[in-house]
Design a protein around this motif. Structure first.
Motif, PDB file in Angstrom:
ATOM      1  N   UNK A   1      -9.362   9.198  18.179  1.00  0.00           N
ATOM      2  CA  UNK A   1      -8.031   9.816  18.228  1.00  0.00           C
ATOM      3  C   UNK A   1      -7.474   9.960  19.629  1.00  0.00           C
ATOM      4  N   UNK A   2      -8.343   9.964  20.638  1.00  0.00           N
ATOM      5  CA  UNK A   2      -7.845  10.091  22.003  1.00  0.00           C
ATOM      6  C   UNK A   2      -6.959  11.314  22.149  1.00  0.00           C
ATOM      7  N   UNK A   3      -5.822  11.149  22.791  1.00  0.00           N
ATOM      8  CA  UNK A   3      -4.920  12.276  23.024  1.00  0.00           C
ATOM      9  C   UNK A   3      -3.937  12.553  21.916  1.00  0.00           C
ATOM     10  N   UNK A   4      -4.070  11.862  20.786  1.00  0.00           N
ATOM     11  CA  UNK A   4      -3.244  12.168  19.625  1.00  0.00           C
ATOM     12  C   UNK A   4      -1.958  11.381  19.485  1.00  0.00           C
ATOM     13  N   UNK A   5      -1.785  10.337  20.284  1.00  0.00           N
ATOM     14  CA  UNK A   5      -0.540   9.565  20.228  1.00  0.00           C
ATOM     15  C   UNK A   5      -0.243   9.019  18.830  1.00  0.00           C
ATOM     16  N   UNK A   6      -1.267   8.554  18.144  1.00  0.00           N
ATOM     17  CA  UNK A   6      -1.061   8.034  16.786  1.00  0.00           C
ATOM     18  C   UNK A   6      -1.112   9.157  15.750  1.00  0.00           C
ATOM     19  N   UNK A   7      -1.944  10.133  16.002  1.00  0.00           N
ATOM     20  CA  UNK A   7      -2.101  11.242  15.056  1.00  0.00           C
ATOM     21  C   UNK A   7      -0.793  11.961  14.799  1.00  0.00           C
ATOM     22  N   UNK A   8       0.020  12.137  15.835  1.00  0.00           N
ATOM     23  CA  UNK A   8       1.270  12.876  15.638  1.00  0.00           C
ATOM     24  C   UNK A   8       2.214  12.142  14.693  1.00  0.00           C
ATOM     25  N   UNK A   9       2.192  10.813  14.713  1.00  0.00           N
ATOM     26  CA  UNK A   9       3.038  10.065  13.787  1.00  0.00           C
ATOM     27  C   UNK A   9       2.469  10.085  12.374  1.00  0.00           C
ATOM     28  N   UNK A  10       1.170   9.863  12.244  1.00  0.00           N
ATOM     29  CA  UNK A  10       0.567   9.883  10.914  1.00  0.00           C
ATOM     30  C   UNK A  10       0.616  11.268  10.282  1.00  0.00           C
ATOM     31  N   UNK A  11       0.559  12.303  11.100  1.00  0.00           N
ATOM     32  CA  UNK A  11       0.590  13.669  10.576  1.00  0.00           C
ATOM     33  C   UNK A  11       1.885  13.957   9.832  1.00  0.00           C
ATOM     34  N   UNK A  12       2.929  13.234  10.160  1.00  0.00           N
ATOM     35  CA  UNK A  12       4.200  13.471   9.486  1.00  0.00           C
ATOM     36  C   UNK A  12       4.243  12.881   8.077  1.00  0.00           C
ATOM     37  N   UNK A  13       3.263  12.038   7.734  1.00  0.00           N
ATOM     38  CA  UNK A  13       3.291  11.422   6.402  1.00  0.00           C
ATOM     39  C   UNK A  13       2.064  11.736   5.552  1.00  0.00           C
TER      40      UNK A  13
ATOM     41  N   UNK B   1       0.853  -1.193   0.000  1.00  0.00           N
ATOM     42  CA  UNK B   1       0.000   0.000   0.000  1.00  0.00           C
ATOM     43  C   UNK B   1       0.886   1.240   0.000  1.00  0.00           C
ATOM     44  N   UNK B   2       0.308   2.328  -0.406  1.00  0.00           N
ATOM     45  CA  UNK B   2       1.023   3.595  -0.400  1.00  0.00           C
ATOM     46  C   UNK B   2       1.403   3.940   1.037  1.00  0.00           C
ATOM     47  N   UNK B   3       2.668   4.112   1.296  1.00  0.00           N
ATOM     48  CA  UNK B   3       3.117   4.411   2.658  1.00  0.00           C
ATOM     49  C   UNK B   3       3.063   5.905   2.964  1.00  0.00           C
TER      50      UNK B   3
ATOM     51  N   UNK C   1       4.371  20.931  15.710  1.00  0.00           N
ATOM     52  CA  UNK C   1       4.351  21.768  14.499  1.00  0.00           C
ATOM     53  C   UNK C   1       4.052  20.960  13.243  1.00  0.00           C
ATOM     54  N   UNK C   2       3.073  20.097  13.362  1.00  0.00           N
ATOM     55  CA  UNK C   2       2.660  19.266  12.229  1.00  0.00           C
ATOM     56  C   UNK C   2       2.167  20.152  11.094  1.00  0.00           C
ATOM     57  N   UNK C   3       2.590  19.844   9.906  1.00  0.00           N
ATOM     58  CA  UNK C   3       2.217  20.628   8.730  1.00  0.00           C
ATOM     59  C   UNK C   3       0.944  20.128   8.068  1.00  0.00           C
ATOM     60  N   UNK C   4       0.451  19.001   8.495  1.00  0.00           N
ATOM     61  CA  UNK C   4      -0.763  18.440   7.905  1.00  0.00           C
ATOM     62  C   UNK C   4      -1.998  19.208   8.355  1.00  0.00           C
ATOM     63  N   UNK C   5      -3.017  19.214   7.529  1.00  0.00           N
ATOM     64  CA  UNK C   5      -4.286  19.845   7.910  1.00  0.00           C
ATOM     65  C   UNK C   5      -5.052  18.861   8.789  1.00  0.00           C
ATOM     66  N   UNK C   6      -5.439  19.310   9.966  1.00  0.00           N
ATOM     67  CA  UNK C   6      -6.178  18.465  10.911  1.00  0.00           C
ATOM     68  C   UNK C   6      -7.616  18.951  10.998  1.00  0.00           C
ATOM     69  N   UNK C   7      -8.539  18.038  10.760  1.00  0.00           N
ATOM     70  CA  UNK C   7      -9.958  18.359  10.816  1.00  0.00           C
ATOM     71  C   UNK C   7     -10.588  17.620  12.000  1.00  0.00           C
TER      72      UNK C   7
END
Length: 98
Positions: free
Chosen positions: A18-30, A6-8, A55-61
């Motif tokens: 999402x809870x407290x964002x533990x996974x979101x911060x890693x996914x936000x980098x990709x 799959x596309x990485x 300072x994640x550059x991804x758009x978070x909704x």
């Protein structure tokens, strides 16, 4: 994702529970955009805070889900999602039937 060829670097990601964002911060980098879905506004706010700290550059909704009607989220999130992930949430479901 690599094991499935799959596309990485998915463009649009749903973090269901999402809870407290533990996974979101890693996914936000990709990814380019991440949907933070949770029934708790406080949890979503914490995820947004963690993304800001890093300072994640991804758009978070943020998407507040109504536990009584989780399918209503479909009205908020577009159909062209590249990755949906849900960790831990299934551990706290009230029953197998639920």
């Amino acid at each position: 994702m690599r094991m499935l060829d799959a596309d990485t670097r998915p463009k649009k990601v749903i973090d269901w529970g999402c809870g407290g964002g533990a996974n979101a911060v890693d996914f936000a980098s990709i990814c380019e955009e991440i949907y933070l879905v949770d029934p708790s506004k406080d949890a979503i706010d914490e995820s947004l805070k963690q993304l800001a700290i890093r300072r994640a550059q991804t758009r978070a909704t943020p998407v507040l889900v109504d536990i009584a009607e989780p399918s209503a989220v479909r009205k908020t999130i577009p159909q062209d999602i590249d990755l949906f992930y849900c960790l831990y949430v299934f551990e706290v479901l009230p029953s197998k039937a639920y």
